[in-house]
Design a protein around this motif. Structure first.
Motif, PDB file in Angstrom:
ATOM      1  N   SER B 123     -23.433 -27.272  48.724  1.00 53.38           N
ATOM      2  CA  SER B 123     -23.081 -28.452  47.930  1.00 53.38           C
ATOM      3  C   SER B 123     -21.571 -28.659  47.979  1.00 53.38           C
ATOM      4  CB  SER B 123     -23.562 -28.288  46.492  1.00 53.38           C
ATOM      5  OG  SER B 123     -23.234 -26.993  46.034  1.00 53.38           O
ATOM      6  N   THR B 124     -21.117 -29.097  49.161  1.00 48.06           N
ATOM      7  CA  THR B 124     -19.683 -29.317  49.339  1.00 48.06           C
ATOM      8  C   THR B 124     -19.263 -30.574  48.599  1.00 48.06           C
ATOM      9  OG1 THR B 124     -20.310 -30.343  51.410  1.00 48.06           O
ATOM     10  CG2 THR B 124     -19.406 -28.138  51.543  1.00 48.06           C
ATOM     11  N   GLU B 125     -18.028 -30.588  48.140  1.00 49.09           N
ATOM     12  CA  GLU B 125     -17.514 -31.717  47.355  1.00 49.09           C
ATOM     13  C   GLU B 125     -16.713 -32.682  48.211  1.00 49.09           C
ATOM     14  OE1 GLU B 125     -17.310 -32.533  43.658  1.00 49.09           O
ATOM     15  OE2 GLU B 125     -19.266 -31.702  44.167  1.00 49.09           O
ATOM     16  N   TRP B 126     -15.745 -32.143  48.928  1.00 53.30           N
ATOM     17  CA  TRP B 126     -14.888 -33.023  49.734  1.00 53.30           C
ATOM     18  C   TRP B 126     -14.234 -32.282  50.880  1.00 53.30           C
ATOM     19  CZ3 TRP B 126     -10.216 -30.696  49.432  1.00 53.30           C
ATOM     20  CH2 TRP B 126      -9.810 -30.111  48.229  1.00 53.30           C
ATOM     21  N   MET B 127     -13.598 -33.046  51.754  1.00 54.99           N
ATOM     22  CA  MET B 127     -12.831 -32.453  52.849  1.00 54.99           C
ATOM     23  C   MET B 127     -11.542 -33.242  52.999  1.00 54.99           C
ATOM     24  SD  MET B 127     -13.984 -31.745  56.782  1.00 54.99           S
ATOM     25  CE  MET B 127     -13.701 -33.272  57.622  1.00 54.99           C
ATOM     26  N   ARG B 128     -10.482 -32.525  53.369  1.00 52.48           N
ATOM     27  CA  ARG B 128      -9.225 -33.232  53.687  1.00 52.48           C
ATOM     28  C   ARG B 128      -8.491 -32.442  54.756  1.00 52.48           C
ATOM     29  NH1 ARG B 128      -6.003 -31.655  48.135  1.00 52.48           N
ATOM     30  NH2 ARG B 128      -5.659 -29.466  48.689  1.00 52.48           N
ATOM     31  N   GLY B 187      -7.403 -28.284  66.884  1.00 55.39           N
ATOM     32  CA  GLY B 187      -6.431 -27.328  66.365  1.00 55.39           C
ATOM     33  C   GLY B 187      -5.947 -27.640  64.968  1.00 55.39           C
ATOM     34  N   GLN B 188      -6.299 -28.809  64.442  1.00 54.13           N
ATOM     35  CA  GLN B 188      -5.891 -29.158  63.080  1.00 54.13           C
ATOM     36  C   GLN B 188      -6.678 -28.337  62.059  1.00 54.13           C
ATOM     37  OE1 GLN B 188      -3.529 -31.281  62.191  1.00 54.13           O
ATOM     38  NE2 GLN B 188      -3.138 -32.457  64.065  1.00 54.13           N
ATOM     39  N   THR B 189      -6.062 -28.092  60.942  1.00 53.75           N
ATOM     40  CA  THR B 189      -6.736 -27.344  59.883  1.00 53.75           C
ATOM     41  C   THR B 189      -7.245 -28.298  58.815  1.00 53.75           C
ATOM     42  OG1 THR B 189      -5.230 -25.527  60.288  1.00 53.75           O
ATOM     43  CG2 THR B 189      -6.487 -25.437  58.236  1.00 53.75           C
ATOM     44  N   VAL B 190      -8.513 -28.093  58.409  1.00 51.69           N
ATOM     45  CA  VAL B 190      -9.064 -28.894  57.319  1.00 51.69           C
ATOM     46  C   VAL B 190      -9.390 -27.995  56.143  1.00 51.69           C
ATOM     47  CG1 VAL B 190     -10.028 -30.742  58.729  1.00 51.69           C
ATOM     48  CG2 VAL B 190     -11.392 -28.690  58.284  1.00 51.69           C
ATOM     49  N   GLU B 191      -9.511 -28.591  54.975  1.00 51.66           N
ATOM     50  CA  GLU B 191      -9.928 -27.835  53.793  1.00 51.66           C
ATOM     51  C   GLU B 191     -11.190 -28.474  53.235  1.00 51.66           C
ATOM     52  OE1 GLU B 191      -5.604 -26.338  52.127  1.00 51.66           O
ATOM     53  OE2 GLU B 191      -6.409 -28.259  51.435  1.00 51.66           O
ATOM     54  N   ILE B 192     -12.170 -27.595  52.931  1.00 56.48           N
ATOM     55  CA  ILE B 192     -13.415 -28.085  52.357  1.00 56.48           C
ATOM     56  C   ILE B 192     -13.578 -27.442  50.984  1.00 56.48           C
ATOM     57  CG2 ILE B 192     -15.940 -28.073  52.567  1.00 56.48           C
ATOM     58  CD1 ILE B 192     -15.553 -28.110  55.608  1.00 56.48           C
ATOM     59  N   ALA B 193     -13.903 -28.287  49.986  1.00 61.11           N
ATOM     60  CA  ALA B 193     -14.107 -27.769  48.630  1.00 61.11           C
ATOM     61  C   ALA B 193     -15.594 -27.642  48.364  1.00 61.11           C
ATOM     62  CB  ALA B 193     -13.467 -28.714  47.627  1.00 61.11           C
ATOM     63  N   ILE B 194     -16.004 -26.544  47.706  1.00 61.19           N
ATOM     64  CA  ILE B 194     -17.419 -26.350  47.384  1.00 61.19           C
ATOM     65  C   ILE B 194     -17.541 -25.882  45.937  1.00 61.19           C
ATOM     66  CG2 ILE B 194     -17.526 -23.945  48.239  1.00 61.19           C
ATOM     67  CD1 ILE B 194     -20.378 -24.881  49.379  1.00 61.19           C
ATOM     68  N   LYS B 195     -18.633 -26.307  45.273  1.00 62.02           N
ATOM     69  CA  LYS B 195     -18.860 -25.917  43.878  1.00 62.02           C
ATOM     70  C   LYS B 195     -19.331 -24.482  43.809  1.00 62.02           C
ATOM     71  CE  LYS B 195     -19.922 -29.864  41.008  1.00 62.02           C
ATOM     72  NZ  LYS B 195     -20.923 -30.894  40.750  1.00 62.02           N
ATOM     73  N   GLN B 196     -18.749 -23.722  42.855  1.00 67.85           N
ATOM     74  CA  GLN B 196     -19.231 -22.349  42.631  1.00 67.85           C
ATOM     75  C   GLN B 196     -20.169 -22.426  41.438  1.00 67.85           C
ATOM     76  OE1 GLN B 196     -14.989 -20.719  42.843  1.00 67.85           O
ATOM     77  NE2 GLN B 196     -16.197 -19.128  43.886  1.00 67.85           N
ATOM     78  N   THR B 197     -21.462 -22.439  41.737  1.00 63.05           N
ATOM     79  CA  THR B 197     -22.482 -22.766  40.750  1.00 63.05           C
ATOM     80  C   THR B 197     -22.337 -21.973  39.451  1.00 63.05           C
ATOM     81  OG1 THR B 197     -23.854 -23.014  42.691  1.00 63.05           O
ATOM     82  CG2 THR B 197     -24.946 -23.238  40.562  1.00 63.05           C
TER      83      THR B 197
END
Ligand SMILES: Nc1ncnc2c1ncn2[C@@H]1O[C@H](COP(=O)(O)OP(=O)(O)OP(=O)(O)O)[C@@H](O)[C@H]1O
Ligand SMILES: [Mg+2]
Lengths: 254, 434
Positions: B123-128, B187-197
């Motif tokens: 259940s990922t929230e977002w990516m940037r 090669g770019q780095t992304v960040e993904i946020a996920i809910k910790q239930t």
């Protein structure tokens, strides 16, 4: 003489029960090959009815019509159709044309039904139109013709299949005397030179007198059957010429 | 009359009353157009699916779930779940039907199964992009992608054996992430946020874990990108999963789906073995089959519409011909008097009926093809721009011939009653008719 059509005890009753109307009563009649027969009588006397029965267009209520000695009611549909298509030519009292078709189309209809090829039927139809002096109108729509022209188209249609018997119901009824004479000449020419049997319904005494035989009908019965000459088509033709000359003269004098 | 004469005369007669004929043909046209067009679109869709299936591969890919869950979904798709007796093993709901670890091992050991893994629903929230301001909704997933043919416009496939966290994005993401082109993304780095239930129960406002990863490839548009889910490698998936499950004991983490890679030619035996264990799976073919069934159902609906339109058109033909017989009573009498047989008269009116059907379907074909060509062009310039070989609408000559033949047959049947009436007319009655 060879009997071509024979009618025995022909009775035609129209309608049912209270509406019953006896149009023909016990008619006995023989027509020989090559004859020219006029059927005359008052309006409503049953002339057209008799002609339709003899031409096998309608069935008698009682009695029998024989064609070439064969009972017509026993003919197969197919043979009956063939007979009408190949050996009969019709001129109906009310023209009966397909008014939205061209004159040529109307004239060649019997040939189309006879499965003749396009070229042949066009040629024959054009010839027939020439005889009635209408070749200039072949592409006109039938609806745009005058009454007399329509009548001539019907004559052309009746002769286009080179018939052995022509049934004509008032063939000159709508024509002026000059055109009427032309049609008369044409019919009697066929009778004289090709031995075509003519059965003409008319109330024109002059036309009737041209025929070798005059049958008078009144109230559905034959009141007189007068054969001017038995070997009609030979001798009648001579008489015809005389008569024609007389008629023309009379017309000119009018 | 000769056959050719009959056809010509019939056609000529039809166009004598132009308006009436036109309207009748229009009615036939509506039916034929509906049927021809829907068949052509269906052919296009099926062709699209076939080509895509061939292009994505994944013949051995399976998605396993308990039979109870599978059946419940199937029931729902067929018009509502049924009331069922409670069964402890399968649990109370679809989500309650899960796969025990013991079963997982059994499933894994079936002959022909190459690889079987637990599917994590993340259940990922977002990516940037790392350090960027803007965040975007995202869904990521992991499955053994090696069996699929993925079309990359830059970079490489994610490596499932690598300990590094890797992701491939699709071209739609380039602009939002502020990347100039596909090569620029590698090669770019992304960040993904996920809910910790677990944490979210206690601290709802601060329970997101952020996990970084590297873009290793950019996927060209295709079927695999259609759902918008981004593909991550096993390491990235594991990290996200572990963080989302933090605080939940291993034993109570439930397995709902298992995904795997099997030998394609053993699929049916494996299916049998799995059924005995109480499990079902779906292959790519099954999924495609469902899509196909869906489109076929739509086709049937359209064909029924077309059929109803044709039925109405048939009544129109009957009506038109009855009027024609009535109007031409005299002409019929005349033809009969001149020796035309019943059969020929019947045949000539039937021919008119057949011609009405024929012209209706010919116009249906012409208009469908015109519209179809326009639609194909529009599609190629818009939503199918990336698939130059695909056609939205495909016309199959055999199909169209068969449809035309059927419509002509319907028209013929419709014409029999008026044609019979014409054939039965008596010449004298017909001639006397005013
Ligand atoms: N279908 C029919 N039903 C009822 N009566 C009919 C029918 N056809 C003809 N008749 C009647 O039969 C009689 C003979 O008709 P027919 O048409 O033979 O007369 P005709 O001698 O040809 O007359 P005309 O010189 O006016 O043409 C007429 O009284 C007519 O009203
Ligand atoms: Mg009369």
């Amino acid at each position: 003489m060879e009997k071509i059509i024979e009618a025995k005890n022909l009775t035609k009753i129209y309608g049912k029960k209270s509406n019953k109307f006896t149009a023909l009563k016990d008619i006995d009649l023989s027509i020989y090959k090559g004859e020219s027969v006029a059927i005359v009588g008052k309006s409503g006397s049953g002339k057209s009815t008799l002609m339709h029965l003899l031409a096998l267009l309608d069935k008698p209520t009682k009695g029998t019509v024989y064609i070439d000695g064969n009972d017509a009611s026993k003919l197969k549909n197919r043979d009956l159709n063939k007979l009408r298509n190949e050996r009969f030519g019709f001129v109906f009292q009310q023209f009966f044309m397909n008014s939205n078709d061209t004159v040529l189309e109307n004239v060649l209809l019997p040939l189309k039904i006879a499965k003749k090829g396009r070229k042949e039927r066009n040629r024959l139809a054009k010839d027939a139109l020439k005889v009635v002096d209408l070749e200039a109108k072949e592409e006109n729509k039938a609806i745009n013709l005058s009454g007399g022209q329509k009548q001539r188209v019907c004559i052309a249609r009746a002769v286009v299949n080179d018939p052995q018997i022509i049934f004509a119901d008032e063939p000159t009824g709508n024509l002026d005397s000059a055109t009427g004479d032309k049609i008369t000449d044409l019919l009697f020419d066929l009778n004289k030179n090709k031995g075509v049997t003519l059965i003409i319904v008319t109330h024109d005494e002059d036309l009737a007198k041209l025929c070798g035989r005059i049958i008078r009908v009144s109230d559905g019965q034959i009141i007189s059957d007068q054969t001017v000459r038995k070997d009609s088509h030979q001798k009648a033709s001579e008489r015809l010429e005389k008569e024609a000359a007389r008629v023309k003269k009379a017309n000119r004098e009018k | 009359m000769k056959l050719f004469d009959t056809i010509k005369t019939a056609n000529h007669n039809l166009f004598k009353s132009k308006t009436r004929t036109f309207l009748t043909i229009l009615a036939v046209f509506i039916g034929s157009f509906t049927i021809i067009m829907s068949n052509a679109v269906n052919a296009g869709v099926n062709d699209f699916i076939d080509k895509q299936v061939a292009s994505i591969g994944g013949d051995g890919f399976i998605e396993v779930m308990p039979a109870t869950a599978y059946n419940q979904v199937a029931d729902m798709m067929q018009g509502g779940a049924k009331v069922k007796e409670y069964d402890e093993k399968s649990g109370g709901s679809i989500l309650g039907a899960n796969i025990s670890n013991a079963d997982f091992e059994k499933l894994k050991s079936v002959d022909g199964v190459k690889n079987l893994e637990v599917f994590h629903m993340l259940s990922t929230e977002w990516m940037r992009l790392q350090g960027a301001e803007k965040k975007y909704n995202v869904n990521v997933e992991y499955f053994p992608i090696s069996g699929f043919n993925v079309d990359l416009s830059a970079g490489r496939m994610p490596d499932d054996n690598s300990p590094a966290r890797e992701i491939i994005i699709n071209e739609d993401w380039l602009e939002p992430l502020g990347l100039k082109n596909a090569d620029d993304a590698i090669g770019q780095t992304v960040e993904i946020a996920i809910k910790q239930t677990a944490k979210c129960y206690i601290q709802p406002e601060n329970c997101l874990a952020i996990v970084s990863g590297t873009i290793v490839g950019v996927q060209a548009p295709g079927v695999l990108t259609m759902d918008g889910d981004l593909h991550v490698n096993k390491a990235y998936d594991n990290e996200l999963y572990e963080l989302s499950m933090e605080g939940i004991p291993e034993a109570s983490r439930e397995i709902y789906f298992v995904i795997g890679d099997v030998e394609p030619d053993k699929i049916e035996e494996i299916r049998k073995a799995y059924r005995e264990l109480g499990y079902e799976f779906i292959t790519i073919d099954d999924t495609v089959g469902m899509i196909r069934t869906f489109f076929d159902a739509i086709l049937i609906v359209f064909n029924i519409f077309g059929g109803i339109a044709l039925l109405a058109a048939a009544i129109g033909i009957i009506n038109t011909l009855f009027m024609s017989v009535q109007e031409r009573t005299r002409e019929i009498g005349l033809m009969k008097a001149m020796g035309m047989g019943k059969g020929s008269i019947f045949f000539s009116f039937s021919t008119e009926a057949i011609l009405l059907g024929f012209w209706g379907s010919v116009f249906g074909i012409i208009i469908s093809m015109v519209i179809g060509t326009i639609a194909n062009n529009v599609a190629h310039n818009t939503f199918l721009a990336d698939f130059p070989t695909f056609q939205l609408v495909i016309f199959n000559p055999l199909n169209m011939t068969v449809i035309t033949a059927i419509i002509m047959l319907i028209a013929f049947i419709a014409g029999t009653a008026p044609a019979r009436r014409a054939a039965k007319k008596d010449p004298i009655d017909a001639l006397r008719y005013e």
